[in-house]
Design an enzyme around this catalytic site. Structure first.
Site, PDB file in Angstrom:
ATOM      1  N   GLU A  35      21.698  -8.319   7.279  1.00 27.00           N
ATOM      2  CA  GLU A  35      20.697  -9.294   6.818  1.00 27.00           C
ATOM      3  C   GLU A  35      20.691 -10.549   7.674  1.00 27.00           C
ATOM      4  OE1 GLU A  35      17.900  -8.566   4.964  1.00 27.00           O
ATOM      5  OE2 GLU A  35      19.338  -7.901   3.462  1.00 27.00           O
ATOM      6  N   HIS A  36      19.479 -10.999   7.987  1.00 23.01           N
ATOM      7  CA  HIS A  36      19.250 -12.198   8.802  1.00 23.01           C
ATOM      8  C   HIS A  36      19.837 -12.039  10.208  1.00 23.01           C
ATOM      9  CE1 HIS A  36      17.189 -15.114   6.259  1.00 23.01           C
ATOM     10  NE2 HIS A  36      17.835 -14.576   5.240  1.00 23.01           N
ATOM     11  N   GLY A 126      10.744  -9.369  -2.335  1.00 24.33           N
ATOM     12  CA  GLY A 126      11.539  -9.185  -1.127  1.00 24.33           C
ATOM     13  C   GLY A 126      11.657  -7.731  -0.714  1.00 24.33           C
ATOM     14  N   ASP A 174      11.046  -5.245   8.887  1.00 24.47           N
ATOM     15  CA  ASP A 174      10.254  -4.794   7.742  1.00 24.47           C
ATOM     16  C   ASP A 174       9.156  -3.826   8.162  1.00 24.47           C
ATOM     17  OD1 ASP A 174      11.869  -6.534   6.422  1.00 24.47           O
ATOM     18  OD2 ASP A 174      10.309  -7.991   5.950  1.00 24.47           O
TER      19      ASP A 174
END
Length: 397
Positions: A35-36, A126, A174
């Site tokens: 993540e990130h 999300g 995404d």
């Protein structure tokens, strides 16, 4: 609704025509770990979900494109010769943004279309409702126009629409997961090179349970851009010691530990530490999954959440409470926030026979502690964007 009911709804809104209606579907996505780090050149492990966005489309005899949604009241109407060039801050921005990018990509929309959108990805959760809408729009329009479709190029085009037209500075993950998803597989994606592989996601005896905190991600855009700026600051400092370093995620944990003192701001140093170690967790996850070590994979999910909470500071009370309560349930082997943070969803790996007890216990305790009634989705890992044969378009959306 089944496909006949959808078609009736389409004709009620768009009128009848001798032209046939075609159905397209793109999934939402969940990021299992990593993540990130997509905008830091790292490795991510997303998977496409069976929930998603369905697009119904019918060719018109003129050059008008009409847009409507079953979820939102706003409608859009524009000529393909005069598409909107600025966002209106409504859902139609995502479709128009894709059409503008198709035009730049020498794949303009030349015909008029009636388009009706419906979906069952909770907005603001999300789980990438925006990427799902972008990718299904691009795939459907390119198919209708007869263009050859490269799924990676479609993901990149959709990301450009979100960055440029919609104005959200998101990474590629995404759109890539929505475009390239494969049933019962996760996607190991190198966000620097866009090299990827489909990784079998065998979790026999376990289920993926997504918990929606119902906390809308209000801070996400400003904080997201702030985190990106902090990562750029950390990279610039580290390049003094590592002049050829292009991305934070390219640094090994050992190299980071030896040179982290060059980052003088403690907060910025913590951001970099998350990126470096989160990228390593993705690598360790691949080993765990390939060896069937689901308990180890769950431990890596847990460590990811702690890092996102304490070092990257993109969690929130609601996410932390849901993860805490998930890990109190016997049969939960891993739980973490997923997505950009500040609300949205958690993802947990739960023993199949404990899922009902998990939903009951976590739901009750979360509501007691936050005052919010959550939602839970027991999810299958599904395919990427595709055209649906009408005979099979019967899943509820």
């Amino acid at each position: 609704m089944d496909h006949m009911q959808w078609q009736e709804e389409f004709e009620k809104r768009m009128g009848k025509s001798s032209e046939g209606v075609r159905f397209f579907h793109a999934p939402g996505r969940v990021n299992l770990i990593g993540e990130h780090i997509d905008y830091n050149g790292g490795l991510v492990l997303p998977a496409a979900l069976h929930i998603g966005t369905t697009l119904m489309i019918r060719r018109r005899q003129d050059r008008l494109v009409r847009l409507a949604s079953m979820q939102f009241p706003e409608v859009g109407e524009a000529s393909v010769d005069a598409l909107p060039e600025a966002k209106a801050n409504v859902w139609t921005d995502y479709v128009y943004g894709v059409m503008q990018e198709m035009k730049k990509d020498h794949k303009p929309v030349k015909n008029g279309y009636d388009i009706l959108i419906t979906g069952n990805i909770p907005n603001g959760s999300g789980l990438s409702s925006s990427a799902s809408l972008e990718v299904v729009s691009g795939y459907a329009l390119m198919t209708m126009e007869g263009y050859e479709i490269d799924r990676t190029a479609l993901a990149v085009l959709s990301q450009r629409a979100e960055n440029g037209f919609v104005g959200v500075n998101s990474g590629i993950m995404d759109q890539f997961a929505v475009s390239q998803g494969k049933k019962d597989h996760a996607i190991l994606l190198n966000c620097d090179t866009l090299e990827y592989e489909h990784v079998p996601f065998h979790i026999q005896g376990y289920k993926l349970v997504i918990g929606n905190t119902k906390k809308r991600r209000g801070l996400v855009d400003s904080k997201y851009n702030e985190r990106r700026a902090q990562c750029e600051e950390a990279l610039a400092a580290l390049q003094i010691v590592h002049p050829t370093l292009e991305y934070l995620a390219h640094l090994s944990p050992e190299a980071f530990e030896q040179s982290k003192q060059v980052i003088t701001d403690e907060t910025v140093r913590q951001r970099a530490e998350h990126v470096v170690y989160e990228n390593e967790r993705v690598k360790q996850s691949m080993i765990a999954l390939s060896q069937g070590e689901l308990t180890e994979f769950g431990s890596l999910m847990n460590a990811s959440h702690v890092s996102l909470r304490d070092l990257y500071e993109v969690s929130c009370t609601e996410l932390d409470v849901m993860v805490e309560e998930a890990l109190h349930v016997q049969g939960t082997i891993g739980s973490r926030m997923t997505g950009a943070g500040f609300g949205g969803c958690t993802v947990s790996l739960v023993q199949e026979d404990a899922v009902e007890a998990f939903i009951e216990a976590v739901g009750t305790r979360y509501e007691a502690r936050t005052g919010i009634i959550p939602e839970f989705y027991v999810c299958e890992v599904g395919d990427g964007v595709q055209e649906c044969l009408i005979e099979t378009s019967t899943s509820e959306v």
